[in-house]
Scaffold this motif. Structure first.
Motif, PDB file in Angstrom:
ATOM      1  N   LEU A  87      -3.838 -22.452  28.927  1.00 60.23           N
ATOM      2  CA  LEU A  87      -3.520 -21.126  28.389  1.00 60.23           C
ATOM      3  C   LEU A  87      -2.075 -21.072  27.892  1.00 60.23           C
ATOM      4  O   LEU A  87      -1.152 -21.511  28.554  1.00 60.23           O
ATOM      5  CB  LEU A  87      -3.757 -20.037  29.442  1.00 60.23           C
ATOM      6  N   GLY A  88      -1.921 -20.528  26.702  1.00 56.47           N
ATOM      7  CA  GLY A  88      -0.620 -20.531  26.041  1.00 56.47           C
ATOM      8  C   GLY A  88      -0.534 -21.649  25.014  1.00 56.47           C
ATOM      9  O   GLY A  88       0.450 -21.737  24.276  1.00 56.47           O
ATOM     10  N   ALA A  89      -1.566 -22.504  24.961  1.00 57.50           N
ATOM     11  CA  ALA A  89      -1.574 -23.612  24.003  1.00 57.50           C
ATOM     12  C   ALA A  89      -2.865 -23.640  23.193  1.00 57.50           C
ATOM     13  O   ALA A  89      -2.986 -24.375  22.226  1.00 57.50           O
ATOM     14  CB  ALA A  89      -1.412 -24.947  24.725  1.00 57.50           C
ATOM     15  N   VAL A  90      -3.839 -22.828  23.610  1.00 59.82           N
ATOM     16  CA  VAL A  90      -5.154 -22.809  22.954  1.00 59.82           C
ATOM     17  C   VAL A  90      -5.547 -21.357  22.690  1.00 59.82           C
ATOM     18  O   VAL A  90      -5.026 -20.442  23.331  1.00 59.82           O
ATOM     19  CB  VAL A  90      -6.226 -23.466  23.858  1.00 59.82           C
ATOM     20  N   PRO A  91      -6.472 -21.117  21.781  1.00 60.19           N
ATOM     21  CA  PRO A  91      -6.911 -19.741  21.561  1.00 60.19           C
ATOM     22  C   PRO A  91      -7.569 -19.194  22.823  1.00 60.19           C
ATOM     23  O   PRO A  91      -8.251 -19.919  23.538  1.00 60.19           O
ATOM     24  CB  PRO A  91      -7.963 -19.874  20.443  1.00 60.19           C
ATOM     25  N   SER A  92      -7.328 -17.928  23.096  1.00 58.57           N
ATOM     26  CA  SER A  92      -8.034 -17.271  24.193  1.00 58.57           C
ATOM     27  C   SER A  92      -8.326 -15.833  23.788  1.00 58.57           C
ATOM     28  O   SER A  92      -7.407 -15.053  23.539  1.00 58.57           O
ATOM     29  CB  SER A  92      -7.191 -17.302  25.472  1.00 58.57           C
ATOM     30  N   ARG A  93      -9.597 -15.520  23.687  1.00 60.49           N
ATOM     31  CA  ARG A  93      -9.995 -14.141  23.386  1.00 60.49           C
ATOM     32  C   ARG A  93     -10.888 -13.665  24.524  1.00 60.49           C
ATOM     33  O   ARG A  93     -12.103 -13.501  24.381  1.00 60.49           O
ATOM     34  CB  ARG A  93     -10.689 -14.089  22.027  1.00 60.49           C
ATOM     35  N   LEU A 150       2.440 -17.176  18.481  1.00 59.89           N
ATOM     36  CA  LEU A 150       1.369 -17.800  19.259  1.00 59.89           C
ATOM     37  C   LEU A 150       0.447 -18.665  18.393  1.00 59.89           C
ATOM     38  O   LEU A 150       0.008 -19.745  18.802  1.00 59.89           O
ATOM     39  CB  LEU A 150       0.572 -16.712  20.002  1.00 59.89           C
ATOM     40  N   GLU A 151       0.194 -18.192  17.161  1.00 61.64           N
ATOM     41  CA  GLU A 151      -0.653 -18.967  16.241  1.00 61.64           C
ATOM     42  C   GLU A 151      -0.031 -20.341  15.956  1.00 61.64           C
ATOM     43  O   GLU A 151      -0.727 -21.359  15.921  1.00 61.64           O
ATOM     44  CB  GLU A 151      -0.825 -18.205  14.915  1.00 61.64           C
ATOM     45  N   ASN A 152       1.284 -20.342  15.753  1.00 61.09           N
ATOM     46  CA  ASN A 152       1.975 -21.602  15.490  1.00 61.09           C
ATOM     47  C   ASN A 152       2.019 -22.503  16.720  1.00 61.09           C
ATOM     48  O   ASN A 152       1.950 -23.722  16.611  1.00 61.09           O
ATOM     49  CB  ASN A 152       3.404 -21.336  15.001  1.00 61.09           C
ATOM     50  N   VAL A 153       2.151 -21.871  17.872  1.00 62.20           N
ATOM     51  CA  VAL A 153       2.144 -22.642  19.118  1.00 62.20           C
ATOM     52  C   VAL A 153       0.811 -23.377  19.242  1.00 62.20           C
ATOM     53  O   VAL A 153       0.750 -24.578  19.554  1.00 62.20           O
ATOM     54  CB  VAL A 153       2.356 -21.712  20.338  1.00 62.20           C
ATOM     55  N   ILE A 154      -0.259 -22.651  18.947  1.00 64.36           N
ATOM     56  CA  ILE A 154      -1.605 -23.244  19.036  1.00 64.36           C
ATOM     57  C   ILE A 154      -1.765 -24.368  18.006  1.00 64.36           C
ATOM     58  O   ILE A 154      -2.293 -25.443  18.312  1.00 64.36           O
ATOM     59  CB  ILE A 154      -2.664 -22.128  18.865  1.00 64.36           C
ATOM     60  N   LYS A 155      -1.262 -24.132  16.785  1.00 65.48           N
ATOM     61  CA  LYS A 155      -1.329 -25.175  15.751  1.00 65.48           C
ATOM     62  C   LYS A 155      -0.513 -26.401  16.165  1.00 65.48           C
ATOM     63  O   LYS A 155      -0.922 -27.534  15.917  1.00 65.48           O
ATOM     64  CB  LYS A 155      -0.774 -24.627  14.422  1.00 65.48           C
ATOM     65  N   ARG A 156       0.651 -26.152  16.746  1.00 67.17           N
ATOM     66  CA  ARG A 156       1.481 -27.282  17.186  1.00 67.17           C
ATOM     67  C   ARG A 156       0.722 -28.145  18.194  1.00 67.17           C
ATOM     68  O   ARG A 156       0.717 -29.374  18.102  1.00 67.17           O
ATOM     69  CB  ARG A 156       2.793 -26.764  17.814  1.00 67.17           C
ATOM     70  N   HIS A 157       0.054 -27.510  19.131  1.00 69.42           N
ATOM     71  CA  HIS A 157      -0.683 -28.292  20.121  1.00 69.42           C
ATOM     72  C   HIS A 157      -1.849 -29.059  19.489  1.00 69.42           C
ATOM     73  O   HIS A 157      -2.139 -30.190  19.892  1.00 69.42           O
ATOM     74  CB  HIS A 157      -1.165 -27.385  21.263  1.00 69.42           C
ATOM     75  N   GLU A 158      -2.485 -28.452  18.500  1.00 69.65           N
ATOM     76  CA  GLU A 158      -3.558 -29.167  17.777  1.00 69.65           C
ATOM     77  C   GLU A 158      -2.984 -30.422  17.117  1.00 69.65           C
ATOM     78  O   GLU A 158      -3.585 -31.500  17.160  1.00 69.65           O
ATOM     79  CB  GLU A 158      -4.167 -28.244  16.701  1.00 69.65           C
ATOM     80  N   LEU A 159      -1.826 -30.246  16.485  1.00 66.66           N
ATOM     81  CA  LEU A 159      -1.183 -31.371  15.818  1.00 66.66           C
ATOM     82  C   LEU A 159      -0.801 -32.472  16.817  1.00 66.66           C
ATOM     83  O   LEU A 159      -1.047 -33.662  16.581  1.00 66.66           O
ATOM     84  CB  LEU A 159       0.063 -30.872  15.066  1.00 66.66           C
ATOM     85  N   LEU A 160      -0.221 -32.055  17.951  1.00 66.85           N
ATOM     86  CA  LEU A 160       0.192 -33.044  18.960  1.00 66.85           C
ATOM     87  C   LEU A 160      -1.013 -33.833  19.464  1.00 66.85           C
ATOM     88  O   LEU A 160      -0.939 -35.051  19.685  1.00 66.85           O
ATOM     89  CB  LEU A 160       0.910 -32.340  20.128  1.00 66.85           C
ATOM     90  N   PRO A 181      -6.193 -29.922  23.386  1.00 67.66           N
ATOM     91  CA  PRO A 181      -4.894 -30.016  22.705  1.00 67.66           C
ATOM     92  C   PRO A 181      -3.724 -30.220  23.672  1.00 67.66           C
ATOM     93  O   PRO A 181      -2.585 -30.350  23.223  1.00 67.66           O
ATOM     94  CB  PRO A 181      -4.751 -28.659  22.009  1.00 67.66           C
ATOM     95  N   THR A 182      -3.997 -30.235  24.989  1.00 67.08           N
ATOM     96  CA  THR A 182      -2.886 -30.271  25.944  1.00 67.08           C
ATOM     97  C   THR A 182      -2.743 -31.601  26.674  1.00 67.08           C
ATOM     98  O   THR A 182      -1.670 -31.920  27.162  1.00 67.08           O
ATOM     99  CB  THR A 182      -3.048 -29.148  26.997  1.00 67.08           C
TER     100      THR A 182
END
Lengths: 385, 385
Positions: free
Chosen positions: A173-179, A263-273, A297-298
């Motif tokens: 949480l904090g690195a992936v989408p959560s709805r 948050l969107e960029n944080v999630i994208k960054r983790h996808e990239l990593l 992604p983590t």
């Protein structure tokens, strides 16, 4: 050739602490019942809502992730009741152990480690156990690097049962989408020492309105982990027991950092990593444990080389090079290693890790093309940025 | 006329954090299963032994004090069993609430708030309840500033019963003598944020051999607070769940500070701070809640002036002067205020506090001779140093 404290912590939590957060945590101690503490507690809870994807106020527990797993169990399941636990690795197994320790009836859906839970399989299992009061999931299974399709799994439960949907999202949480609200999740928990970039010692739990009805009626014993006490106190801007104040100061700064990046960029960054890490590992001829569509992604898990190399020997060589990665848990001990790439982690950290990995492979006698992993990761980087 | 963050935290915990400890806690994050973490855990537990006065290794819990109180209850008392709880204030009451929440049979020995438990009274109460499996005490009752004569009380239990002796020493351990083994105490718990000069978030529990026999057999449900899991892991230099690593770095530095001063001197310093505070309060014509022989070296409670002044108004005036003291709890809310003088606190802090208190009394219209409290404290200081 190294400075003792200049090492790279690339385990799937605890994760490195950004200097800004270290500094925030050095705030002079304040009274835990002061106005300042109230404002801090209220603000942190409010700002955590969007990380969970909920309109509910996340509760702040001062303890580590497992306590939040236990809180999820003892507040939703009552003595004599049944629960389904989807076990995709060591942390699903922990949920099951807690349910069993309390003597509640536990139906385990065991998935082979390294795979995500298949929604169709879940559907049949739910139909076989219609009396389950709650279904427990692990969003990211830290022990294997698998991200379960939690939105879809939650939907399956909601369509075929009245059971509550409970999610351990500690290591993502904090690195992936959560709805949470949209997906129909009833209770979601996480910890401070993963994507939230804090030291261990805080845990968070968000609870749906539907779940509160069950929780408030639950006669099962609990005191420190009694969620209604946290809810009631949070409404007054406080916690039922002395909170880990220094970590709350850190949390506020972590939330600032997440907001600044977006948050969107944080999630994208983790996808990239994740993509960079996986490309690098593949280019070195190593075997990834999770399929692309199941990969978190983590954290990335890498299988031992079936005789080509030994993961504990490799970890030692990496440690000599100042890179700390994690080994395997339970039956995977000695068979895999895991690279954490969540929280305070950027593209350069992946290059660092892969370059050290190449050297470590070379040093332990594994044939490897030096630079190949880094190059593959660089290529991924270039296509994304 | 003040700097926002230059305030004096004189509540009975959390207490101010020494700069050395703040710095120690800013150590880069390390893996919680690393050799370095193991050495830290092992060293902290070993060095805590003398603070407890035991040959047993104190266990390290990552959570706040109440969790250790709950651990004491759920590990020693089993469903259906009886316990005696000696209630001398809000924290004894908390022990009773935990026992009751779990549905165990609770015999409360209620002592008027502000008084210590009388050993003779305890003796009769124990004889009235011969089936109690454990007797719960509060060493320092934070809500009233009373220090119970815990050595003597423990002796009474051991002489007249087989019940385990359980002690909450949260708000005094590290500032008062503790000879757990010699006094026959079976389980003693404390927290990080009081005399140990750390932020909240760690709790410690030491357990006698005799108590382990009961605890290991106890079928009552618990997971995060299962003490046998902590014991088993501590033997391997680890904890069952991710520990609050940054606080452990701080703990090691706190133990260094206590060693450098010498535990005997630390205890003497707290005695002096108590004497100074009490002399100052008396000289200002205010009423002390605890009798001299019952007063804790860590916290002093002052009664409201029966119409002469109002404690919440006084606290606000003190807050304006940058001194933070605590109010009363439960039925004492608004009737008393409490000065914490434990941990990172020296004689000058007492002068500071008393001088601000004199001003605050003056500003709220209470007749007071300015300087009189400070002078009385200075005189105590001169006779002791």
């Amino acid at each position: 050739m190294s400075f003792a404290e200049k090492f790279h912590l690339r385990i799937p939590g605890p994760t490195p602490i950004p200097p800004r957060i270290q500094q925030a945590m050095a705030h002079p101690m304040i009274g835990h019942r002061s106005g300042e503490a109230s404002r801090l507690i209220t603000e942190c809870s409010e700002r955590l809502k969007k990380i969970f994807g909920t309109e509910q106020h996340p509760l702040l527990l001062s303890s580590s992730g497992t306590s939040a797993l236990e809180a999820a169990v003892v507040n939703t399941v009552a003595p004599g009741e049944e629960a389904i636990v989807v076990v995709t690795g060591a942390f699903g197994d922990r949920f099951a152990k807690i349910v069993e320790k309390y003597g509640y009836i536990c139906h385990r859906l065991d998935i082979p480690w390294g795979q995500a839970c298949d929604p169709e399989l879940l559907k049949s299992f739910i139909e076989e156990h219609p009396h389950a009061r709650a279904v427990f999931f692990t969003y990211c299974e830290t022990s294997t690097g698998v991200l379960n399709p939690i939105g879809e799994l939650s939907r399956v439960v909601r369509e075929h049962s009245d059971a509550l949907v409970i999610v351990d999202a500690v290591s993502c949480l904090g690195a992936v989408p959560s709805r949470m609200d949209e997906w129909g999740i009833d209770l979601m928990v996480t910890g401070s020492q993963k994507a939230l970039m804090l030291p261990p010692g805080l845990a968070f739990a968000a609870v749906s309105e539907r779940a509160w009805t069950t929780i408030e009626k639950n006669p099962g014993p609990r005191f420190y982990l009694d969620l209604p006490a946290y809810r009631k106190n949070l409404e007054k801007g406080t916690t039922p027991f002395t909170p880990a104040v220094s970590l709350l100061f850190g949390l506020k700064e972590a939330l600032n950092m997440l907001d600044e990046e977006g948050l969107e960029n944080v999630i994208k960054r983790h996808e990239l990593l994740k993509e960079m890490t996986r490309a690098g590992i593949r280019a070195l001829g190593l075997e990834l444990m999770a399929r692309d569509q199941d990969a978190s992604p983590t954290v990335t898990s890498i299988h031992g080389g079936a005789g080509k190399w030994e993961s504990e020997e490799l970890r030692k060589a990496l440690r000599q090079l100042q890179v700390v990665v994690a080994g395997g848990q339970q039956h995977l001990k000695g068979k895999i290693f895991r690279i954490g790439h969540m929280g305070y982690c950027d593209a350069l950290d992946i290059f660092t890790t892969l370059s050290a990995l190449e050297l470590a492979l070379h040093q332990t006698g594994v044939p490897v093309e030096l630079g190949a992993g880094v190059k593959a990761a660089q290529e991924v980087y270039l296509t994304h940025v």
